[in-house]
Write an enzyme that holds these catalytic residues in place. Sequence first.
Site, short mmCIF file in Angstrom:
data_model
loop_
_atom_site.label_atom_id
_atom_site.label_comp_id
_atom_site.label_asym_id
_atom_site.label_seq_id
_atom_site.Cartn_x
_atom_site.Cartn_y
_atom_site.Cartn_z
N ASP A 1 2.11 11.81 -6.16
CA ASP A 1 2.61 10.90 -7.21
C ASP A 1 3.17 11.56 -8.46
O ASP A 1 2.97 11.07 -9.58
CB ASP A 1 1.50 9.94 -7.63
N LYS B 1 3.06 4.16 -1.59
CA LYS B 1 1.71 3.61 -1.48
C LYS B 1 1.40 2.74 -2.69
O LYS B 1 2.04 2.85 -3.74
CB LYS B 1 0.67 4.73 -1.35
N CYS C 1 -5.99 8.77 -8.39
CA CYS C 1 -5.51 9.05 -7.03
C CYS C 1 -6.05 10.36 -6.46
O CYS C 1 -6.34 10.45 -5.28
CB CYS C 1 -3.99 9.04 -7.00
#
Length: 204
Positions: free
Chosen positions: A22, A82, A114
């Site tokens: 990410d 996601k 995350c």
Amino acid sequence: MAAARTSLGRVLPGSSILFLCDMQERFRHSIVYFPQIVSVAARMLRVARLLQVPALLTEQYPQGLGPTVPELGAEGLQPVSKTCFSMVPTLQRELDSRPQLQSVLLCGIEAQVCILHTTLDLLERGLQVHIVVDACSSRSQVDRLTALARMRQSGAFLSTSEGLIMQLVRDAAHPKFREIQKIIKEPVPDSGLLGLFQGQNPLF
């Protein structure tokens, strides 16, 4: 009966994978040391490609948070979108297709969300998790450092990028060592951990 041996956390190219979590445009101005951790993650990706260690890339809700930043150098990697905090549900099929997998090297953001969720899910699957500490960050140093301590308590290994790179290479006679040596000789940007370690942070 002999006592069970604690895992040494060895990292081998043939049984390892690099997770890149990410590192997206919308986080650029909110994550502490964002340029530095992306630079270190890019370093890990360059080495992974040289050593043929597979790499997987996720993006959290890219419609709102934007694409992966170009400086990661992730061209050729297909990002997986996601919404779950953990990378594992989205990458389940990839993980299941690699029965030889033992170690996951983990870079990205945010450490307390995350990265932590991914770590716990991977540990639950029986995999070793190696957190690249100079390639993981959060919006605050408190969250970042507490998350690193939390992951260590749960059984993850905390390592620097160079430490993991040298574990992967193992031998100066490695055919790719000269190329990798050039990478590790490049100055590593300070991602805000040096001063904290020098201050003997009680979380570690």
